[in-house]
Motif scaffolding. Sequence first.
Motif, PDB file in Angstrom:
ATOM      1  N   LEU A   1       0.831  -1.206   0.000  1.00 34.19           N
ATOM      2  CA  LEU A   1       0.000   0.000   0.000  1.00 34.19           C
ATOM      3  C   LEU A   1       0.865   1.256   0.000  1.00 34.19           C
ATOM      4  O   LEU A   1       0.618   2.199  -0.751  1.00 34.19           O
TER       5      LEU A   1
ATOM      6  N   GLY B   1       2.393   1.914  -3.298  1.00 34.48           N
ATOM      7  CA  GLY B   1       1.443   2.200  -4.364  1.00 34.48           C
ATOM      8  C   GLY B   1       1.291   1.066  -5.355  1.00 34.48           C
ATOM      9  O   GLY B   1       0.837   1.288  -6.476  1.00 34.48           O
ATOM     10  N   CYS B   2       1.641  -0.145  -4.969  1.00 30.82           N
ATOM     11  CA  CYS B   2       1.495  -1.297  -5.864  1.00 30.82           C
ATOM     12  C   CYS B   2       0.045  -1.401  -6.316  1.00 30.82           C
ATOM     13  O   CYS B   2      -0.870  -1.309  -5.502  1.00 30.82           O
ATOM     14  N   ASP B   3      -0.129  -1.621  -7.629  1.00 34.64           N
ATOM     15  CA  ASP B   3      -1.477  -1.673  -8.164  1.00 34.64           C
ATOM     16  C   ASP B   3      -1.699  -2.879  -9.062  1.00 34.64           C
ATOM     17  O   ASP B   3      -2.803  -3.111  -9.506  1.00 34.64           O
ATOM     18  N   ASP B   4      -0.636  -3.647  -9.341  1.00 35.56           N
ATOM     19  CA  ASP B   4      -0.743  -4.746 -10.296  1.00 35.56           C
ATOM     20  C   ASP B   4       0.253  -5.833  -9.927  1.00 35.56           C
ATOM     21  O   ASP B   4       1.465  -5.592  -9.929  1.00 35.56           O
TER      22      ASP B   4
ATOM     23  N   CYS C   1       4.372  -6.163 -10.359  1.00 34.50           N
ATOM     24  CA  CYS C   1       5.206  -6.456  -9.186  1.00 34.50           C
ATOM     25  C   CYS C   1       6.075  -7.693  -9.427  1.00 34.50           C
ATOM     26  O   CYS C   1       7.225  -7.739  -8.995  1.00 34.50           O
TER      27      CYS C   1
END
Length: 144
Positions: free
Chosen positions: A115, A118-121, A125
């Motif tokens: 979080l 800012g990991c979003d995918d 990653c």
Amino acid sequence: MSSGLRSGELADAAGVNLQTLRYYERRGLLAEPARSPGGHRLYPVQALTLLRVIKTAQRLGFTLDEVAELVDLGTHRHGRRPDTSLQKRAATKLVEIETKIADLQTIADSLRAALDAGCDDLTTCATTDCCPIPLAGLDHGDNK
């Protein structure tokens, strides 16, 4: 008329549903009750204590198989071996629970890091060396 608790009375008093009573009977945790002349199940008053013991043991993390063993220990106290005591089983369960807590703390830490980063995918990653999520077994391109 025979004395005892009807299914609904026992379930209400123990805070369980009727299906739970039947399930515990099938599992052998509760003895099959006597029947009233009208065919109603009549559980002995001691069944309420047993249900409370079962539910408490479950809240402490014991599985139903483990609960069955603990209940059996309680009814056959004479001649038991020290390695089957509640103390031994509780100590073993405590280690198991503490291990789960440590594992959950690691997961929580990883989620906080993801979080914060800012990991979003997860696919991105998986191909990025700086991703804070521990992608077990992935060597970023190595075919090992």
